[in-house]
Write a protein that holds these residues in place. Structure first.
Motif, PDB file in Angstrom:
ATOM      1  N   ILE A  78     -27.449 -36.438   8.127  1.00 34.75           N
ATOM      2  CA  ILE A  78     -26.179 -36.900   8.692  1.00 34.75           C
ATOM      3  C   ILE A  78     -25.061 -36.086   8.063  1.00 34.75           C
ATOM      4  CG2 ILE A  78     -24.663 -38.885   9.047  1.00 34.75           C
ATOM      5  CD1 ILE A  78     -27.074 -40.702   8.616  1.00 34.75           C
ATOM      6  N   LEU A  79     -24.408 -35.262   8.860  1.00 34.33           N
ATOM      7  CA  LEU A  79     -23.313 -34.404   8.404  1.00 34.33           C
ATOM      8  C   LEU A  79     -22.027 -34.872   9.070  1.00 34.33           C
ATOM      9  CD1 LEU A  79     -25.113 -30.932   8.662  1.00 34.33           C
ATOM     10  CD2 LEU A  79     -24.937 -32.425   6.661  1.00 34.33           C
ATOM     11  N   MET A  80     -21.304 -35.764   8.406  1.00 33.62           N
ATOM     12  CA  MET A  80     -20.098 -36.329   8.981  1.00 33.62           C
ATOM     13  C   MET A  80     -18.872 -35.483   8.625  1.00 33.62           C
ATOM     14  SD  MET A  80     -20.603 -39.019  10.868  1.00 33.62           S
ATOM     15  CE  MET A  80     -21.971 -38.113  11.567  1.00 33.62           C
ATOM     16  N   PHE A  81     -18.876 -34.267   9.175  1.00 34.85           N
ATOM     17  CA  PHE A  81     -17.721 -33.390   9.038  1.00 34.85           C
ATOM     18  C   PHE A  81     -17.775 -32.366  10.169  1.00 34.85           C
ATOM     19  CE2 PHE A  81     -21.102 -31.789   6.280  1.00 34.85           C
ATOM     20  CZ  PHE A  81     -21.210 -30.453   6.658  1.00 34.85           C
ATOM     21  N   ASP A  82     -16.764 -31.535  10.246  1.00 33.05           N
ATOM     22  CA  ASP A  82     -16.653 -30.552  11.321  1.00 33.05           C
ATOM     23  C   ASP A  82     -17.527 -29.342  10.999  1.00 33.05           C
ATOM     24  OD1 ASP A  82     -15.925 -28.781  13.273  1.00 33.05           O
ATOM     25  OD2 ASP A  82     -13.771 -28.870  12.901  1.00 33.05           O
ATOM     26  N   SER A 127     -16.974 -35.502   5.105  1.00 33.14           N
ATOM     27  CA  SER A 127     -15.703 -34.833   4.754  1.00 33.14           C
ATOM     28  C   SER A 127     -15.896 -33.628   3.848  1.00 33.14           C
ATOM     29  CB  SER A 127     -14.739 -35.837   4.080  1.00 33.14           C
ATOM     30  OG  SER A 127     -14.572 -36.987   4.859  1.00 33.14           O
ATOM     31  N   LEU A 128     -17.014 -32.930   3.970  1.00 33.50           N
ATOM     32  CA  LEU A 128     -17.309 -31.818   3.073  1.00 33.50           C
ATOM     33  C   LEU A 128     -16.262 -30.714   3.202  1.00 33.50           C
ATOM     34  CD1 LEU A 128     -19.228 -30.475   1.042  1.00 33.50           C
ATOM     35  CD2 LEU A 128     -20.482 -29.530   2.991  1.00 33.50           C
ATOM     36  N   ALA A 129     -15.683 -30.327   2.051  1.00 36.06           N
ATOM     37  CA  ALA A 129     -14.762 -29.183   1.934  1.00 36.06           C
ATOM     38  C   ALA A 129     -13.509 -29.313   2.799  1.00 36.06           C
ATOM     39  CB  ALA A 129     -15.496 -27.885   2.267  1.00 36.06           C
ATOM     40  N   GLU A 130     -13.137 -30.529   3.179  1.00 35.59           N
ATOM     41  CA  GLU A 130     -11.971 -30.692   4.052  1.00 35.59           C
ATOM     42  C   GLU A 130     -10.668 -30.268   3.381  1.00 35.59           C
ATOM     43  OE1 GLU A 130     -11.759 -34.573   5.707  1.00 35.59           O
ATOM     44  OE2 GLU A 130     -13.385 -34.218   7.128  1.00 35.59           O
ATOM     45  N   LYS A 131     -10.603 -30.376   2.046  1.00 34.97           N
ATOM     46  CA  LYS A 131      -9.388 -29.975   1.344  1.00 34.97           C
ATOM     47  C   LYS A 131      -9.389 -28.491   0.992  1.00 34.97           C
ATOM     48  CE  LYS A 131      -8.209 -34.421  -0.775  1.00 34.97           C
ATOM     49  NZ  LYS A 131      -7.969 -35.143  -2.064  1.00 34.97           N
ATOM     50  N   ARG A 132     -10.481 -27.826   1.246  1.00 34.89           N
ATOM     51  CA  ARG A 132     -10.591 -26.429   0.855  1.00 34.89           C
ATOM     52  C   ARG A 132      -9.925 -25.492   1.864  1.00 34.89           C
ATOM     53  NH1 ARG A 132     -11.946 -25.790  -4.480  1.00 34.89           N
ATOM     54  NH2 ARG A 132     -13.090 -27.668  -5.093  1.00 34.89           N
ATOM     55  N   GLY A 133      -9.870 -25.901   3.096  1.00 36.00           N
ATOM     56  CA  GLY A 133      -9.175 -25.110   4.103  1.00 36.00           C
ATOM     57  C   GLY A 133      -9.828 -23.779   4.419  1.00 36.00           C
ATOM     58  N   ARG A 134     -11.137 -23.696   4.228  1.00 36.78           N
ATOM     59  CA  ARG A 134     -11.816 -22.455   4.565  1.00 36.78           C
ATOM     60  C   ARG A 134     -13.204 -22.767   5.104  1.00 36.78           C
ATOM     61  NH1 ARG A 134     -11.562 -22.118  -1.200  1.00 36.78           N
ATOM     62  NH2 ARG A 134     -13.582 -22.437  -2.219  1.00 36.78           N
ATOM     63  N   SER A 135     -13.824 -21.776   5.727  1.00 34.47           N
ATOM     64  CA  SER A 135     -15.133 -21.976   6.341  1.00 34.47           C
ATOM     65  C   SER A 135     -16.207 -22.130   5.270  1.00 34.47           C
ATOM     66  CB  SER A 135     -15.471 -20.791   7.254  1.00 34.47           C
ATOM     67  OG  SER A 135     -15.525 -19.603   6.495  1.00 34.47           O
ATOM     68  N   HIS A 144     -20.176 -39.782   0.039  1.00 36.76           N
ATOM     69  CA  HIS A 144     -19.054 -40.014   0.946  1.00 36.76           C
ATOM     70  C   HIS A 144     -17.785 -39.354   0.409  1.00 36.76           C
ATOM     71  CE1 HIS A 144     -20.983 -43.500   3.249  1.00 36.76           C
ATOM     72  NE2 HIS A 144     -21.874 -43.165   2.340  1.00 36.76           N
ATOM     73  N   ASN A 145     -16.925 -38.906   1.316  1.00 33.11           N
ATOM     74  CA  ASN A 145     -15.598 -38.361   0.971  1.00 33.11           C
ATOM     75  C   ASN A 145     -15.709 -37.166   0.019  1.00 33.11           C
ATOM     76  OD1 ASN A 145     -14.331 -40.485   2.459  1.00 33.11           O
ATOM     77  ND2 ASN A 145     -14.672 -41.841   0.716  1.00 33.11           N
ATOM     78  N   CYS A 146     -16.422 -36.146   0.469  1.00 34.38           N
ATOM     79  CA  CYS A 146     -16.661 -34.956  -0.360  1.00 34.38           C
ATOM     80  C   CYS A 146     -15.612 -33.866  -0.112  1.00 34.38           C
ATOM     81  CB  CYS A 146     -18.049 -34.396  -0.075  1.00 34.38           C
ATOM     82  SG  CYS A 146     -19.396 -35.563  -0.334  1.00 34.38           S
ATOM     83  N   ALA A 147     -14.370 -34.245   0.080  1.00 33.44           N
ATOM     84  CA  ALA A 147     -13.334 -33.295   0.476  1.00 33.44           C
ATOM     85  C   ALA A 147     -13.064 -32.235  -0.576  1.00 33.44           C
ATOM     86  CB  ALA A 147     -12.043 -34.052   0.806  1.00 33.44           C
ATOM     87  N   ASP A 148     -13.262 -32.560  -1.857  1.00 35.74           N
ATOM     88  CA  ASP A 148     -12.966 -31.610  -2.934  1.00 35.74           C
ATOM     89  C   ASP A 148     -14.153 -30.716  -3.287  1.00 35.74           C
ATOM     90  OD1 ASP A 148     -10.257 -31.982  -3.567  1.00 35.74           O
ATOM     91  OD2 ASP A 148     -10.708 -33.874  -4.559  1.00 35.74           O
ATOM     92  N   THR A 200     -14.579 -39.369  -3.794  1.00 37.71           N
ATOM     93  CA  THR A 200     -13.157 -39.065  -3.628  1.00 37.71           C
ATOM     94  C   THR A 200     -12.592 -38.308  -4.826  1.00 37.71           C
ATOM     95  OG1 THR A 200     -12.878 -41.045  -2.259  1.00 37.71           O
ATOM     96  CG2 THR A 200     -10.890 -40.076  -3.205  1.00 37.71           C
ATOM     97  N   ARG A 201     -13.052 -38.636  -6.036  1.00 37.48           N
ATOM     98  CA  ARG A 201     -12.504 -38.020  -7.247  1.00 37.48           C
ATOM     99  C   ARG A 201     -13.470 -37.025  -7.896  1.00 37.48           C
ATOM    100  NH1 ARG A 201      -9.378 -43.115 -10.166  1.00 37.48           N
ATOM    101  NH2 ARG A 201      -8.535 -44.018  -8.248  1.00 37.48           N
ATOM    102  N   LEU A 202     -14.437 -36.551  -7.118  1.00 31.85           N
ATOM    103  CA  LEU A 202     -15.438 -35.635  -7.663  1.00 31.85           C
ATOM    104  C   LEU A 202     -15.330 -34.262  -6.999  1.00 31.85           C
ATOM    105  CD1 LEU A 202     -18.534 -38.024  -7.724  1.00 31.85           C
ATOM    106  CD2 LEU A 202     -16.877 -37.608  -9.557  1.00 31.85           C
ATOM    107  N   ASP A 203     -15.900 -33.252  -7.664  1.00 23.81           N
ATOM    108  CA  ASP A 203     -15.941 -31.902  -7.110  1.00 23.81           C
ATOM    109  C   ASP A 203     -17.220 -31.213  -7.577  1.00 23.81           C
ATOM    110  OD1 ASP A 203     -15.467 -31.192  -9.766  1.00 23.81           O
ATOM    111  OD2 ASP A 203     -13.314 -30.922  -9.448  1.00 23.81           O
ATOM    112  N   ASP A 204     -17.254 -29.890  -7.448  1.00 26.78           N
ATOM    113  CA  ASP A 204     -18.479 -29.142  -7.762  1.00 26.78           C
ATOM    114  C   ASP A 204     -18.941 -29.312  -9.205  1.00 26.78           C
ATOM    115  OD1 ASP A 204     -18.287 -28.301  -5.193  1.00 26.78           O
ATOM    116  OD2 ASP A 204     -18.021 -26.175  -5.622  1.00 26.78           O
TER     117      ASP A 204
END
Length: 644
Positions: free
Chosen positions: A166-170, A138-146, A111-115, A90-94
């Motif tokens: 297991i890829l639990m994202f769109d 949740s990969l890249a969910e906060k990035r708003g891009r493909s 888990h929770n790789c949105a950033d 949740t609090r990590l990024d690249d």
């Protein structure tokens, strides 16, 4: 060794003279959180903890989302033995790639790789070539891009030993161009593939990629995912074409899990019909089948499937062990009974929205050889107490989910009370009363661990005393009393007197619950050496009518030190909620009514690791030397709540 009975004897000094190798051997058998908790108790353990973290093979830390500054000292870069890594990102990024991605890893769960960006995929392929298991959510969910499909390509090319992905994202975030072609690069060792969301069109393209200049269609059809045994997909529409292609293209398939959430009523070409059901299990190896239509977005069902489709499918289902059918509103007990009588090895049965399902499904269940252990019959409103009485003949039931079966009453509980192995019982929205729970306390053995009574309108405070009468149900650890309008503080005081060490307690939308309940839970004793508040890991008070700023004083440290999930109504006082999150940075606070808690498979993990002490040693170890923010809480408490 120092004598512990001497007046000035210090137990920590006794530990100091133990051989460091002995301490290391003991600590090495614990998980990361427990190692850190032990490190905060004495100098001997503290000096040994860093050494242990430099060679532990398994690093599992999903309860708390740490920043890279706190995670860095735990993930020793010199540890060449790390094989398994599970982290809440949740609090990590690249910027954390260097600490998370190790060549020695065989299993990686992030888990929770949105950033993160899609570059996480390519870096995993470059650095973790020996991976056998990969979970990303949740990969890249906060990035708003493909996500660039080239990142996926590097992952599949690099991880040639991958067995489970297991890829639990769109995954529709990938540009569709070349998406199917890239998957042809996946290793033949891949046996399990799960995807959080993928469109039905992408699925058909995935299983029939474009033909190359030197390849025949027959070659591609037999080579794509040749070893896949488990396929789990969430799609927009489950269609006959998709089901047929999956059945034909994956000859080794033993587990098939398909779920859709249509945004409108599907046309026949974008729907599942009796014809599609006939194509299931063409190769006869399927053991676990799940076909579910969710009503989360739009209230639609599998209207083109009836008993005939189920009858035709049942002919090829004799080896099935687990079946979940959700949204088959036209199927009656005739179709479901056929499955029960055809699948002699069936031990898990789940049905949801069985609008035509009646008691007759279990009328002659004793004539079968079934040994059901898990049964879920949700939103099956025609079922009555008689069906449960018949079902209870399966004495080995461990999980029983009867949520939203509104015609079930106290007689059903009397039958359920005879099940000696039952651990999970869900009765949301049923017509049971306080006296019905008396049957549970008198008839059932002490096996029940999880009980949900959400929305049972007839229950009152007396249900607590009946539930724990005569020291019964002492093993209960998860209790859901949400949306019970007659539950009040008096019921929580009864729970406090029972001294049951509840781990998860949900009381959302109970108008009579007030600050008194919070105070009682925070200060109730389980035994002479511990407190109930220290055992609670989840407390849901969302939209409880009497919660004021007084309760927030009892929600801050040192009360409820084990708490990881808290549900409150943010509009009560936003300043107090914000101050609480700063006071307890590792606490997940839900303010919008979202459901709380970990994944269902993680709920019972670590039950016996922690004792009931008054401080959370793990959190203390992480924040050692930092000052708390109690002053902020006190300032927020002084802010007057403005009227709406």
């Amino acid at each position: 060794m120092a004598n512990p009975h001497e007046p000035h004897s210090d137990p920590s000094q006794s530990l100091m003279i133990l051989p460091s190798a002995l301490i290391a051997t003991i600590l090495a058998k614990l998980d990361v959180a427990s190692i850190c908790s032990a490190a905060s108790t004495c100098r001997a353990f503290h000096s040994c903890a860093s050494h242990i973290l430099s060679f532990i093979p398994n690093f599992h830390l999903l309860d708390i989302g740490l920043s890279i500054d706190l995670l860095r000292p735990l993930l020793m870069p010199t540890n060449p033995y790390l094989r398994t890594l599970q982290v809440d990102c949740t609090r990590l990024d690249d910027s954390s790639f260097d600490y998370l991605l190790r060549p020695s890893l065989q299993e990686l769960s992030l888990h929770n790789c949105a950033d993160f960006t899609g570059k996480l995929l390519s870096h995993i392929g470059q650095r973790c070539k020996g991976l056998r298991f990969l979970y990303l959510s949740s990969l890249a969910e906060k990035r708003g891009r493909s996500i660039d499909v080239s990142d996926l390509e590097e992952l599949l090319l690099g991880c040639t030993e991958l067995e489970t992905l297991i890829l639990m994202f769109d995954v529709s975030m990938f540009v569709r161009h070349n998406f199917a072609r890239v998957w042809a690069l996946a290793t033949s060792k891949l046996v399990s593939l799960e995807i959080g969301f993928i469109s039905s069109i992408m699925v058909t393209e995935l299983l029939s990629p474009p033909i190359g200049p030197n390849q025949s269609s027959h070659h591609l059809r037999t080579c794509i995912f040749p070893g896949i045994q488990k396929l789990s997909l969430s799609v927009d529409y489950i269609t006959d074409t998709m089901v047929s292609m999956i059945s034909e293209s994956l000859p080794s398939l033993t587990h098939l899990d398909l779920r859709d959430s249509p945004i409108m009523e599907p046309r026949v070409s974008f729907d599942l019909t009796n014809i599609g059901l006939q194509q299931i299990n063409l190769h006869g190896k399927l053991k676990h089948l799940s076909l579910v239509r969710s009503q989360e977005i739009f209230p639609t069902f599998f209207k083109r499937v009836n008993d005939l489709g189920i009858l035709l499918m049942a002919d090829k289902c004799s080896s099935m062990e687990s079946i979940y059918l959700g949204g088959f509103c036209q199927v009656t007990e005739t179709g479901f009974k056929t499955l029960l009588h055809s699948c002699a090895k069936l031990y898990k049965l789940r049905v949801s929205h069985g609008n035509h399902l009646t008691d007759l499904i279990f009328h002659d269940i004793t004539a079968t050889s079934l040994s059901l252990t898990h049964v879920s019959l949700r939103w099956c409103n025609l079922l009555t107490n008689f069906a449960v009485t018949r079902l209870a003949s399966n004495r080995g039931l461990v999980v029983l989910d009867l949520r939203d079966c509104r015609n079930l009453g106290d007689d059903a509980l009397q039958a359920i009370s005879t099940l000696p192995k039952l651990k999970t019982l869900l009765l949301d929205g049923s017509d049971i009363s306080d006296m019905g729970l008396c049957h549970l306390s008198k008839g059932m053995s002490s096996s029940l661990v999880s009980l949900s009574l959400r929305g049972c309108k007839r229950l009152t405070d007396k249900c607590i005393s009946f539930l724990f009468d005569d020291y019964s149900n002492r093993e209960l650890r998860e209790l859901d009393l949400s949306n019970v309008p007659n539950l009040s503080d008096a019921g929580m005081l009864l729970l406090a007197k029972s001294r049951i060490p509840i781990f998860e307690l949900r009381m959302r939308q109970c108008p009579l619950i007030s600050d008194t309940s919070v105070i009682a839970l925070a200060s109730m004793k389980v035994d002479e050496n511990g407190w109930q508040g220290s055992s609670l890991r989840l407390l849901d008070l969302y939209n409880c009518g009497g919660i004021t700023q007084l309760a927030f004083r009892w929600l801050k440290k040192p009360y409820f030190p084990r708490l990881r999930w808290l549900g409150v109504t943010g509009s009560v006082n936003r300043d107090l909620v914000d101050a609480l999150t700063r006071n307890r940075p590792f606490l997940h606070v839900g303010c919008r009514g979202e459901e709380l808690g970990a994944d269902q498979w993680d709920k019972l993990d670590d039950l016996y690791i922690h004792d009931h002490e008054e401080v959370d040693e793990f959190e203390q170890w992480l924040l050692e030397g930092e000052n708390g923010s109690d002053e902020e809480m006190e300032e927020a408490e002084n802010v007057e709540v403005l009227p709406d």
